[in-house]
Structures are given as structure tokens and as C-alpha cells.
Design a protein around this motif. Structure first.
Motif, PDB file in Angstrom:
ATOM      1  N   ILE A 191       0.742  -1.387  -0.202  1.00 26.95           N
ATOM      2  CA  ILE A 191      -0.019   0.034   0.007  1.00 26.95           C
ATOM      3  C   ILE A 191       0.872   1.305   0.036  1.00 26.95           C
ATOM      4  O   ILE A 191       0.539   2.318  -0.722  1.00 26.95           O
ATOM      5  CB  ILE A 191      -0.964  -0.045   1.074  1.00 26.95           C
ATOM      6  N   GLY A 192       2.002   1.198   0.879  1.00 27.20           N
ATOM      7  CA  GLY A 192       2.829   2.399   0.612  1.00 27.20           C
ATOM      8  C   GLY A 192       3.464   2.742  -0.729  1.00 27.20           C
ATOM      9  O   GLY A 192       3.418   3.916  -0.867  1.00 27.20           O
ATOM     10  N   LEU A 193       3.755   1.586  -1.343  1.00 22.74           N
ATOM     11  CA  LEU A 193       4.561   1.798  -2.506  1.00 22.74           C
ATOM     12  C   LEU A 193       3.448   2.490  -3.687  1.00 22.74           C
ATOM     13  O   LEU A 193       3.373   3.094  -4.310  1.00 22.74           O
ATOM     14  CB  LEU A 193       4.845   0.479  -3.246  1.00 22.74           C
ATOM     15  N   MET A 194       1.998   1.707  -3.395  1.00 20.50           N
ATOM     16  CA  MET A 194       1.212   2.092  -4.499  1.00 20.50           C
ATOM     17  C   MET A 194       0.912   3.642  -4.098  1.00 20.50           C
ATOM     18  O   MET A 194       0.734   4.407  -4.931  1.00 20.50           O
ATOM     19  CB  MET A 194      -0.216   1.257  -4.230  1.00 20.50           C
ATOM     20  N   GLY A 195       0.574   4.011  -2.711  1.00 16.41           N
ATOM     21  CA  GLY A 195       0.375   5.505  -2.511  1.00 16.41           C
ATOM     22  C   GLY A 195       1.422   6.522  -2.880  1.00 16.41           C
ATOM     23  O   GLY A 195       1.124   7.429  -2.968  1.00 16.41           O
ATOM     24  N   LEU A 196       2.589   6.043  -2.940  1.00 17.58           N
ATOM     25  CA  LEU A 196       3.736   6.803  -3.273  1.00 17.58           C
ATOM     26  C   LEU A 196       3.875   7.148  -4.817  1.00 17.58           C
ATOM     27  O   LEU A 196       4.036   8.079  -5.296  1.00 17.58           O
ATOM     28  CB  LEU A 196       5.160   6.090  -2.727  1.00 17.58           C
ATOM     29  N   PHE A 197       3.614   6.060  -5.484  1.00 18.47           N
ATOM     30  CA  PHE A 197       3.847   5.954  -7.105  1.00 18.47           C
ATOM     31  C   PHE A 197       2.611   6.114  -7.959  1.00 18.47           C
ATOM     32  O   PHE A 197       2.763   6.862  -9.018  1.00 18.47           O
ATOM     33  CB  PHE A 197       4.633   4.583  -7.368  1.00 18.47           C
ATOM     34  N   ILE A 198       1.536   5.558  -7.487  1.00 20.10           N
ATOM     35  CA  ILE A 198       0.289   5.746  -8.318  1.00 20.10           C
ATOM     36  C   ILE A 198      -0.076   7.173  -8.575  1.00 20.10           C
ATOM     37  O   ILE A 198      -0.197   7.767  -9.678  1.00 20.10           O
ATOM     38  CB  ILE A 198      -0.937   4.968  -7.969  1.00 20.10           C
ATOM     39  N   PRO A 199      -0.236   8.103  -7.282  1.00 14.02           N
ATOM     40  CA  PRO A 199      -0.740   9.403  -7.676  1.00 14.02           C
ATOM     41  C   PRO A 199       0.504  10.341  -8.418  1.00 14.02           C
ATOM     42  O   PRO A 199       0.272  11.108  -9.202  1.00 14.02           O
ATOM     43  CB  PRO A 199      -0.617   9.942  -6.224  1.00 14.02           C
ATOM     44  N   LEU A 200       1.795   9.731  -8.265  1.00 15.34           N
ATOM     45  CA  LEU A 200       2.955  10.595  -8.751  1.00 15.34           C
ATOM     46  C   LEU A 200       2.905  10.037 -10.279  1.00 15.34           C
ATOM     47  O   LEU A 200       3.010  11.004 -11.298  1.00 15.34           O
ATOM     48  CB  LEU A 200       4.270  10.044  -8.377  1.00 15.34           C
TER      49      LEU A 200
END
Length: 362
Positions: free
Chosen positions: A78-87
């Protein structure tokens, strides 16, 4: 041999062929379930060292150790997705990945600047490229179509995530669940050998998949630091994508290099080609090469020697063969599948001369 025997043999052969066809058709229909099980198996192998640490060092009971491991892995995901998807979504237009017209215009403008640069040096590249008709052969729609297929697949993402987590929980909680299922097809006299093989396979593949995570992390750090120093836009996203592509042996790094260089050059259009674009692209290529040198002479030898225990040439040939036979999927599964086969061969055919040579390090 009479006619009844022949006809019975033919009917038996047809029945076997029909049975195999039905099994293959059934497997094709439930391919999504097979994918879920495969992903869950990989997650259970990655989580296995964590569970063993929690149980042996911190004295957690098995269920609590599994719950903590699942929460930890899910938190990282979830941390990776939260970091990269919005970016990625925010910078999609800048990356020229979501707009095919912008991507094509950028490529064409870059092509024009390259031609202008080489014309100043009396290098007739334009005519040779025109003769090859190279630009007209490039299908720019591949990139947005690929991304659109990913976006369309997000609709069933929640179901897939729940299924993978559910299966992973029971694989982690009962590490012998999959093994016991296979034991139903193993003769009683061979059960002990299969149990030994299963334990060895889980140990080796756990090390392998954990090693792959560290391999991606090391490349991501090298690429990110290098691209940030050079001043490339969207350095974190580009570094993550290129590091992730490295999971595909041999082909992945080439695609990653092309992606990194293309995005760097197209993001600097409007600047001087000789003074800005070309030098920056050169330094990006140097960063990529540094990452690959560290990976090829540092990360990969450690992963292969400590986990799969195979010679690099041996691994190269296996990856090459499986890539030819099964494409990209073959490239990805080649090493773990080959490792499992080697362990099984050593356990069941340990006296065979060829098997002795292949499994000498196991």
C-alpha cells in the motif's frame, strides 16, 4: 492382435487425448485462479523468512506471526502504491505516456533535432532514415493501449487482491498445505523424498525472491540518485519503472534503458540539442550502465550463488531456452522453475551422472 484389441487401443488413445484436452481447457478457463495461487505462493515464499524470525526470535505463535507478516507485506504494498500511483497519474502528461499524440509529436520533434544536429556535422542521417522508413513502422499506440489495459484491469483488482491475500494467509499459516496436496499424487514409498525436496525448494526460492526485492531496491536507489543529480524530471518514477523492468532477464534492462533515455530526451525538447539534450542523455546512459554493472557483477552473482546455486552460464542458457519457448512469462519463471526441477532431480535421481553434475552445488 485382433480387431477388438486394435479398436480398444484406438478408443483408449482417443479417450486420453480427449481427457488431456478437457484438462487443458479447464485450466485455461480458471487461469485467473492459477495466477492468484502463483502470486500467493511467491508471497508466502517471501514472507517465510519473516515468519521464521518472528517464531524463533520473538516467540510469536504461528497464527500471530502470519497475521503480522501479512500486515507488514500489505503495508509495504500500500505504501508503494500510495507513493507511485498518484505521482504517475499526476506526471502522466509530462511523461508523455498517456497522450499518444503528444508522444508522437515529441518523438518527431526529437527526430528533427537529431537530424539538424547531424546535418551541421555533414552527416547524412536523414536520407538513410527516410530510406528505411523507420518512423512510419513505429506503432506509438502500443504504449497507451498497454496502459489502458492496465487501467481496465483495475476494476477486478480488489477481487484479485482479496483472493491473493486469502490464499497467502493459509499458505503462510500452513506451510505444508500445498505440499500435502501434492502428496496425494505421490506414492507412499516416495513421500519422504518429496518432503525433503519441498523443504529445500522453499528455502532456495525464499532466498531467491527476497534477493530479487533487494536487487530492485538497489537499482532503484542507484537510478534515483543518478537521475536526480543529472536533473531529470520525474526521476523517482522513471527509476522505479526501470528497476521493476529488470525483473525480466536480459530483455527488461534493454527496455528500461530505452525508456529512460527516451523520456529524458523528450522531456527536454525546446532546449539546445547539442548543449542540453545530448549531454544529459549521455549522463543518463552512464547512470544506467553503473546500475547494470552493480547489478550484473554484484547483485545477481550473490542471488544466484546464495539462492539457486547455479552457474551464470547455466542460468543464461535456461533463460534463453524458456524465453524462446514461452516468451516473457518464460523469462520470468525460468530461474525458480529450473531450481525446483534441479532439487527434485537430485532427490529422486541422485545416482544419475548428469544429475550429479547439474546438482553438484545443491
Amino acid at each position: 492382435m485382433n480387431s477388438n484389441t486394435i479398436s480398444n487401443g484406438i478408443l483408449r488413445a482417443l479417450a486420453i487425448i480427449l481427457g488431456i484436452a478437457l484438462v487443458l481447457y479447464f485450466l485455461y478457463q480458471i487461469q485467473s485462479v492459477i495466477v492468484y495461487v502463483a502470486i500467493a505462493a511467491v508471497i508466502s515464499l517471501i514472507g517465510r523468512p519473516i515468519i521464521l524470525f518472528l517464531r524463533r526470535r520473538l516467540k510469536f505463535n504461528n497464527t500471530l506471526a502470519v497475521i503480522v507478516t501479512i500486515i507488514l507485506l500489505l503495508g509495504i504494498f500500500i505504501g508503494l502504491m500510495g507513493l507511485f500511483i498518484p505521482l504517475i497519474m499526476k506526471q502522466g502528461q509530462n511523461l508523455s505516456l498517456l497522450n499518444i499524440n503528444e508522444l508522437q509529436n515529441n518523438i518527431e520533434n526529437l527526430y528533427a533535432e537529431i537530424i539538424t544536429y547531424f546535418d551541421l556535422h555533414q552527416i547524412d542521417v536523414e536520407q538513410s532514415l527516410k530510406d528505411s522508413n523507420l518512423l512510419s513502422k513505429i506503432d506509438f499506440a502500443i504504449i497507451p493501449n498497454f496502459l489502458n489495459s492496465i487501467v481496465s484491469g483495475l476494476g477486478s483488482f480488489s477481487i484479485g487482491l482479496f483472493s491473493v491475500l486469502f490464499i497467502s494467509f493459509f499458505f503462510l499459516k500452513d506451510s505444508k498445505l500445498f505440499e500435502n496436496g501434492i502428496l496425494t499424487f505421490i506414492p507412499d514409498s516416495k513421500e519422504s523424498r518429496w518432503k525433503n525436496s519441498s523443504t529445500k525448494i522453499k528455502d532456495l526460492l525464499s532466498r531467491y525472491f527476497v534477493g530479487l526485492i533487494f536487487q530492485i531496491l538497489i537499482l532503484f536507489i542507484i537510478y534515483t540518485i543518478g537521475l536526480l543529480i543529472i536533473g531529470v524530471e520525474n526521476a523517482v518514477v522513471i527509476a522505479f519503472l526501470c528497476a521493476l523492468l529488470n525483473l525480466i532477464p536480459y530483455v527488461g534492462p534493454l527496455v528500461g534503458a530505452l525508456l529512460m533515455i527516451t523520456l529524458t530526451m523528450t522531456s527536454n525538447l525546446g532546449e539546445s540539442f547539442s548543449d542540453v539534450i545530448l549531454p544529459k542523455t549521455f549522463w543518463v546512459f552512464i547512470v544506467f550502465m553503473i546500475g547494470q554493472l552493480v547489478d550484473n557483477f554484484g547483485s545477481q552473482p550473490i542471488i544466484f550463488s546464495k539462492s539457486v546455486k547455479s552457474h551464470p552460464l547455466e542460468i543464461f542458457l535456461i533463460i534463453l531456452i524458456t524465453g524462446i519457448l514461452f516468451g516473457v512469462i518464460g523469462l520470468i519463471i525460468a530461474v525458480p522453475a529450473y531450481t525446483a526441477i534441479k532439487v527434485i532431480l537430485k532427490e529422486f535421481l541422485s545416482e544419475n551422472k548428469i544429475v550429479k553434475k547439474l546438482t553438484k552445488g545443491l
